[in-house]
Enzyme design. Structure first.
Site, PDB file in Angstrom:
ATOM      1  CD  GLU A 177      -9.312  -2.008  -1.670  1.00 14.47           C
ATOM      2  OE1 GLU A 177      -9.758  -2.032  -0.514  1.00 14.47           O
ATOM      3  OE2 GLU A 177      -8.754  -2.999  -2.180  1.00 14.47           O
ATOM      4  CG  ASP A 208      -1.723  -1.270   1.377  1.00 16.18           C
ATOM      5  OD1 ASP A 208      -2.125  -1.837   0.343  1.00 16.18           O
ATOM      6  OD2 ASP A 208      -1.932  -1.706   2.517  1.00 16.18           O
TER       7      ASP A 208
END
Length: 559
Positions: free
Chosen positions: A234, A60
């Site tokens: 997302e 991420d």
């Protein structure tokens, strides 16, 4: 090669160690060695760099430029210190300069499982101050989505400020003139139509209080093509270019269908229209039997260099045969190209390359410990530990001391006790083919006492090699825990005094060796080879983390 000796005060806390009056409550470790080789054996030509730029468990990624400096952060879940902060001048040579969460007063991971905790941080920069916004999933005290700030990315960072009423995950900050916004993933308006139905929301923030003002609004409901019931939109990021607001997001979940998609609008509040070619990054359409595959690519953030080039940092994985990976998700880097006002990271059908031409930025010297390619390092424990060392959950008492060129590690709570902190401190396994060794001096007093090397994916999935007391005898022991079930795989009589331990990981297979710690030139004895460690892979152990390996001690500290 010695590790850099940046300060790490997080795990050196005031107060006595657990069981300080018990000789089995502490173990002495001398030297920690790591060497790793990439399975794909990528060999860059002059002017090229090697992907991934951050090897191993750095998922991420979020990246920002401040002048001619670049900073990147990644998810750290319940590892502490957490929120690693990386620095680079050329986008490919990275060094960890600190951790944004490095004090127990900032965060509490009590009771939090290994793949909960800190999710998908975003780093941004404005007017001399750095901001990290992230989610603390399942953390006590209702921390939720919070912001920490600093004037120096190496720290110290502030205490977290919870953004009240901000639900969901993957928040990121966008500045537009004097306004500040947060864009994030949350449930859609009304009742979700299907499993994985999510939405991207935007809310204005007050720059002073860092709290929400105004009314939240949905920017994207479902994903690029709502008729196809897309799952898990997302990881949103907004940036502005040539009068357009661009919104990039991950879509398809974090497994093999992961991807990156793009939308744009003339107004920050929308409406946002999908690009004519989506996804702008994925590996899901490639032959799963290809050699040395890169998979699960997505969750990107763009950065523009001072020379005007655009680049994307994103996560992906490098599975070994069988589509397993034990080391977690890596951070990759690729250029962003523009056509007719739309960005593209990698055309569909093309594999993510392991080597690529470097950005047009000044060349940097090799770091003390490289973050990609083949490398090795040794920590002699003769100075403050570098910020790459981390434990599990938030300590409330001393975890270790550095004394006389050794790390003295103190026993904590047993593995699996989520209310406490184990006696463990480690570093990421960054290669599927890796060898880790250390020298331990330990006197177990009771059956169950042990100290040595621990390779841990989570509290219930780990391998341990070290000195232990078994049936009243001091032995070299090999334990594994799969699905929380501990098994003793083998023992051997322990040499007197110090013992050198070595773990060898070769994809899904492993070997475990030892020798007298005084006999540095002697032959390593084999305790066990051919041990299947695919159970440490994400596919079997589940979750979002990679293996962390390092010194560990466990003792009956109540006697």
């Amino acid at each position: 090669m010695r590790l850099p000796t940046a300060s790490l005060a997080a795990l050196l806390l005031a107060g006595p160690a657990h069981g300080a009056d018990n000789p089995a409550a502490s173990a002495r470790f001398e030297r920690f060695s790591y060497s790793g080789q990439t399975q794909e054996r990528a060999r860059p030509r002059p002017g090229e760099f090697v992907n991934p730029v951050l090897a191993g468990y750095y998922p991420d990624p979020s990246i920002v430029r401040a002048g001619d400096d670049y900073y990147m952060v990644a998810s750290s879940f319940t590892n502490f210190p957490g929120l690693p902060v990386m620095h680079s001048k050329d986008l490919v040579t990275w060094t960890q300069v600190g951790n944004a969460l490095d004090r127990p007063g900032q965060i509490d991971f009590t009771g939090v499982r290994g793949s909960q905790g800190i999710f998908a941080p975003d780093i941004s920069y404005h007017d001399g101050r750095y901001y990290i916004i992230t989610t603390c999933a399942s953390c006590p005290g209702g921390v939720g989505n919070f912001i920490v700030t600093a004037t120096n990315p190496a720290g110290p960072w502030s205490k977290p400020v919870t953004v009240q009423g901000l639900n969901g995950i993957d928040p990121s900050i966008f500045r537009d003139g004097g306004k500040m916004y947060v864009v994030h993933n949350d449930a859609p308006e009304g009742t979700p139509r299907y499993d994985g139905h999510r939405a991207i929301w935007i809310t204005e923030l007050d720059p002073a209080s860092l709290q929400r003002i105004g009314k939240p609004k949905v920017l994207v409901d479902g994903g690029v093509d709502p008729k196809k019931n897309p799952i898990w939109i997302e990881a949103p990021h907004i940036f502005r270019k040539d009068g357009w607001y661009y919104l990039i997001c991950a879509e398809g979940g974090t497994a093999d269908n992961h991807s990156e998609v793009v939308f744009r609008s003339k107004d920050v509040m929308g409406p946002y229209v999908p690009g004519p070619v989506n996804p702008i990054l994925t590996q899901r359409d490639l032959d799963p039997q290809r050699a040395n595959p890169v998979t699960t690519a997505g969750h990107a953030k763009f950065v523009q260099t001072q020379n005007g080039e655009w680049w994307a940092a994103f996560l992906a994985t490098r599975p070994y045969p069988g589509n397993f990976y034990n080391i977690g998700r890596d951070t990759f880097l690729l250029p962003v190209t523009w056509k007719d006002g739309w960005p593209m990271i990698l055309e569909q059908g093309k594999p993510v390359p392991y080597t690529h031409a470097k950005p047009n930025l000044p060349a940097q010297p090799a770091p003390a410990v490289p973050m990609n390619g083949d490398f090795a390092y040794v920590d002699e424990f003769d100075g403050p530990l570098s910020p790459g060392w981390m434990g599990l959950r938030t300590p409330r008492a001393s975890v270790y001391d550095l004394k006389g060129g050794a790390l003295v590690l103190h026993a904590g709570q047993p593995l699996g006790d989520l209310a406490g902190v184990p006696g463990f401190i480690g570093r990421r396994q960054q290669h599927h083919d890796a060898t880790v060794s250390t020298v331990v001096d330990y006197a177990p007093q009771h059956d169950g006492d042990r100290a040595g090397l621990l390779a841990m994916q989570n509290d219930g999935a780990w391998m341990f090699l070290g000195l232990a007391r078994v049936n009243g005898k001091r032995v070299v022991a090999l334990y594994k825990s799969e699905g929380g079930r501990e098994t003793l795989l083998g023992t051997a009589p322990a040499p007197d005094g110090r013992v050198e331990l070595a773990m060898e990981m070769r994809g899904g297979q492993s070997a475990y060796r030892y020798r007298n710690g005084k006999d540095q030139g002697g032959q390593l004895k084999t305790l066990k080879t051919g041990v299947d460690v695919t159970f440490l892979s994400t596919q079997k152990a589940k979750g979002f983390v990679g293996v962390v390996v390092g010194p560990f001690v466990q003792a009956n500290i109540t006697r």
